[in-house]
Design a protein around this motif. Structure first.
Motif: not given
Lengths: 429, 479
Positions: A77-89, A171-176, A181-184
């Motif tokens: 599947f595909k997902v879209e993420r911004t830099h901010h979201e990477f930062s959050w992770l 890799r097993n992290d919940h936030d990862l 996977t979160f669509d949005g």
């Protein structure tokens, strides 16, 4: 594991993940650390990115056969993420105590396209004053730069994500999983208060770092060696990054001036064509030869700079960030020792008072466990860090040298041909 | 006529001492001098000043006989001179001016600061080698300050600009140089640049046959002490104004009238000179910036070399440490190559372009002087007309007793008008030759230094290639 020279499609050697948990003898570790010991597939690839007003959105392709992924989104599947979201992770992983013994992959740099797009704007303004082909040239040049920066942003974000997905534990992290996977949009914008808090925490951390620097020796010689090393290394790698950056900046400016000279020589060729004295000695022909070949020299000069940027500056820049992660790990190690110290003292006090001894005993045991777990994971990570550092440097320095030699030879080639042409123009008279 | 004598007699000291044929490098000058000797000298030479002492020995060689070396003949403010510009056979003039000589070589060295505070200035050692006889020696060494150079230029311009000579303008005194010398900020780059500028300038002047025959030019190169230049103290703009004023003194000031250009050759020159100058200025600036950035690249490469060595010292992986030290070595070497190339960008390219920009100021000065010569001629024609009107009026009113006097005046004005017309025509012919010569030199020089620039780049790049070739095997992963 660094951005490869020219394209994001290159196979990027990803920092390898965990070995079997061999706790202590450090020496035996190094052979095993590179082995893969991952169960199930979790692969990501950034297939595309879209530039938006403030940031860019990365399109991430996820392939996985892990149950937690397949049951919500399927195998691909595909997902879209911004830099901010990477930062959050990144901050979510960094702040998680469970990962105290691991090196958290450094946060990718925030992409900044303001300078090329501003330059592009400047050129559009000058459009009327300059000849068409020069504008075209400048535009292509800038578009190339823009593209290069774009690719770099994609590759640094991909490397970050890949390192997490290839890491046995992370890799097993919940936030990862949420991230992938979160669509949005992830609701990470409303973290103003949180940011302030982290800012404050940072300050606290700085104080700890200062203490870390002058701290008494670590009882474990392995950690002590790394502590001493990283303190020196941190300053020097940062210095190396800044100094190599200055070098590439000057290559860029030289390349810019060569263009400016080309534009002037071109104008001069046009006016000398009307000058009988100049025609007598074929000056305008010579100037035209210079106009024809100067952009080639400019190009190779520019490439010497941009490849130094890719191979040397980015390498150092990456290791500045990596060093920071190592330092954070070592600070957490110190904290675990300090914590154990405190728990020991508490236990002693409790024993004297003979009150709640069991409770404090349990707390001490937990602290010992935490310290040991952190130490064994940390040792593995640090050995891997050293090994990867050597590999990354050797690889990049070699590629750097090969590219510089290649570009320099190209320049010699262009210059030799130009001089030949200039001398021939003389001979034809 | 006095000024004619001055110019000609002073013209070529060679002719007195040596047969023209002995000095082959001085063909033009000799040819001129031979001719000039034959010109009758109507006015006896007034004063004889002793030949100036020179630093180098052989004062005995200084000829006592060429007596016409009297400075006062050159007094350029002399009204006689301004009223009557040189009358010379025009072929003589042209061969004199377009003649370039190659027998004087000047080297400027040892820039040093003299004086303190606001009175501080730079002094240079000026060494001259010449095969010219009559200078009383072959080698001279004198000390000159920057304003001496400006002073020499002003003297030459005042004396010869109206003749149409191309007199290469001296380097400008700039505010930044003023503060640099006075405040004592020892800027090696600046001083070296100035030294080179002055050296190129004086050698440019030394190529102009007619200018090399000037007594002050010779004095500048050979005399221990010269009168300090008084009018050059201030900044260049004021200096230029003063110079313009001088030209106006030489040419009698009258009603200024715009000269209608009838000569299309000059029209073309006047139209193109500004454009060319602007173009060269931009190119000179771009190449100057190139040199600056190459210098910065040299410096930052050196810094990277040091940073890399420091990183190598911290690195505990031995193999990697060695590799990082090699990075240090190569960047140190690259730094030297780039710094060296930066100098060449500057001295063999950018500075030569800025010389050309200044040279075009010299061309503009010629064009301006020619306009003034024309105005001078016009005003004498107007004067003549007025006198003729007077005679007509006298005849009409019957006051015949005043007519002979007025007719005498007409005669005078006729001579004046003819002289100034001739002056303008001669000057025009000289100017054409001078401008052409300069233009031929400029394009040839441009072509030459562009080729040279490329060759310097090639030479440097070959060194860069050799460096990387040596380094690459050491960077290769042997595992």
């Amino acid at each position: 594991m660094l951005a490869a020279a020219d394209s994001i499609d290159d196979d990027l050697p990803i920092e390898n993940s965990e070995s079997d948990p061999v706790p202590d003898p450090v020496d035996s570790l190094s052979e095993k650390v590179m082995e893969q010991a991952l169960e199930g597939k979790l692969e990501i690839q950034i297939t595309d990115a879209v530039s938006e007003k403030e940031t860019i959105k990365f399109k991430i392709q996820v392939k996985s056969d892990l149950q937690s992924y397949t049951e919500s989104r399927g195998r691909e599947f595909k997902v879209e993420r911004t830099h901010h979201e990477f930062s959050w992770l990144h901050s979510s992983l960094s702040e998680n105590q469970m990962y105290a013994g691991y090196l958290i992959p450094p946060k990718p740099q925030k992409p900044d396209f303001s300078s090329p797009s501003k330059q592009l704007h400047d050129i559009s303004e000058k459009e009327e004053k300059l000849p068409k082909e020069d504008i075209a040239f400048l535009k292509t040049d800038l578009e190339d730069k823009y593209l290069a920066q774009f690719k770099k942003a994609v590759s640094t974000h991909e490397i970050f994500l890949n390192r997490i997905c290839q890491h046995k534990i992370l890799r097993n992290d919940h936030d990862l999983r949420i991230f992938l996977t979160f669509d949005g949009e992830l609701n990470v914008r409303s973290k103003n208060t949180k940011e302030r808090l982290t800012g404050w925490l940072r300050k606290g951390e700085m104080a700890i770092q200062a203490a870390f620097n002058d701290r008494v020796k670590d009882p474990d010689p392995f950690f002590e060696k790394n502590r001493v090393f990283i303190n020196e290394y941190e300053l020097r790698i940062d210095n190396g990054k800044r100094k190599s950056k200055e070098v590439t900046k000057e290559y860029g400016l030289i390349s810019k001036e060569l263009m400016a000279i080309m534009v002037e020589v071109k104008r001069m060729a046009a006016s000398e064509a009307k000058n009988p004295e100049a025609r007598k000695i074929a000056l305008e022909r010579c100037l035209n030869i210079v106009c024809r070949d100067l952009p080639k020299i400019q190009k190779w000069e520019g490439r010497m700079g941009s490849d130094t940027e890719l191979k040397l500056v980015d390498l150092m820049r990456y290791y500045v960030a990596e060093t920071e992660s190592v330092k954070e790990l070592l600070i957490r190690r110190q904290q675990s020792l300090d914590d154990l110290d405190r728990k020991n003292r508490d236990l002693e006090a409790a024993k004297i008072k003979n009150k709640n001894v069991q409770h404090f005993e349990a707390r001490k045991t937990a602290a010992v466990e935490h310290k040991d777990k952190l130490a064994s994971a940390g040792k593995e990570e640090l050995v891997r860090f050293e090994k990867n550092r050597e590999e990354a440097f050797v690889k990049n320095l070699e590629e750097h040298a090969a590219l510089q030699l290649k570009h320099s030879r190209q320049k010699v080639n262009v210059l030799e041909n130009m001089i030949k042409a200039l001398e021939a123009a003389e001979g034809e008279l | 006529m006095a000024d004619l004598l001055g110019d000609d007699v002073f013209g070529d000291p060679n002719k007195v001492n040596a047969a023209p044929s002995t000095d082959t490098s001085d063909v033009f000058a000799s040819a001129v001098s031979t001719q000039e000797v034959s010109t009758p000298v109507p006015v006896p030479v007034p004063v004889m000043t002793p030949a100036p002492a020179v630093v180098t020995p052989a004062p005995a060689a200084v000829p006592k006989s060429p007596p016409k070396q009297s400075i006062d003949l050159f007094a350029d403010e002399s009204p006689a001179k301004s009223a009557a510009p040189a009358i010379q056979p025009s072929n003589g003039v042209s061969s004199a001016t377009s003649g370039s000589v190659n027998d004087i070589k000047v080297i400027i060295s040892d820039p040093r600061k003299a004086g303190d505070g606001i009175g501080a200035f730079m002094v240079f050692t000026v060494k001259t080698e010449t095969s010219r006889s009559g200078w009383g020696g072959k080698v001279f060494e004198v000390n000159r300050r920057f304003s001496d150079f400006l002073g020499l230029y002003e003297k030459l311009a005042g004396r010869y600009q109206h003749k149409g000579y191309f007199i290469f303008p001296a380097p400008e005194k700039s505010i930044s140089s003023f503060t640099k010398v006075k405040i004592g900020n020892e800027d090696d780059m600046f001083v070296q640049r100035r030294q080179q500028q002055l050296q190129r300038w004086i050698n440019n002047i030394a190529k102009h046959a007619a200018l090399t025959r000037d007594i002050d030019f010779q004095g500048f190169l050979t005399q221990d002490t010269i009168a300090p230049a008084t009018s050059t103290r201030a900044l260049s703009a004021a200096g230029m104004l003063r110079f313009v004023g001088k030209v106006e003194n030489v040419i009698t000031k009258q009603v200024t009238q715009k000269m209608p250009e009838t000569d299309s050759w000059f029209e073309d020159r006047a139209a193109s000179v500004d454009n060319l100058q602007a173009q060269l200025k931009r190119l000179s600036m771009a190449s100057g910036n190139l040199s600056v950035h190459r210098r910065e690249l040299g410096l930052s490469s050196g810094n990277l070399a040091r940073a890399s060595n420091m990183l190598a010292n911290a690195e505990d992986k031995q193999d990697l440490s060695r590799r990082l030290a090699n990075v240090g070595t190569i960047y140190e070497n690259l730094g030297e190559i780039y710094t060296d190339l930066s100098d060449k960008d500057l001295y063999d390219f950018s500075e030569l372009l800025s010389d050309q920009v200044r040279g075009l100021d010299g061309i503009k000065n010629i064009l301006e002087a020619r306009q003034k010569m024309w105005q001078n001629w016009q005003s004498s024609e107007q004067g003549l007309m007025k006198k003729r009107d007077t005679v007509t009026r006298l005849q009409a009113t019957g006051r015949t007793e005043k007519i002979p006097g007025a007719e005498l005046e007409i005669k005078e004005w006729e001579t004046k008008a003819a002289t100034s017309k001739k002056g303008f025509e001669d000057m025009t012919a000289v100017a054409k030759k001078e401008i052409n010569t300069w233009e031929t030199q400029r394009v040839a020089e441009t072509k030459m230094f562009i080729l040279k620039w490329m060759k310097h780049m090639l030479e440097a790049e070959k060194k860069v290639v050799a460096m990387w070739e040596k380094y690459l095997p050491k960077a290769q992963n042997v595992k």
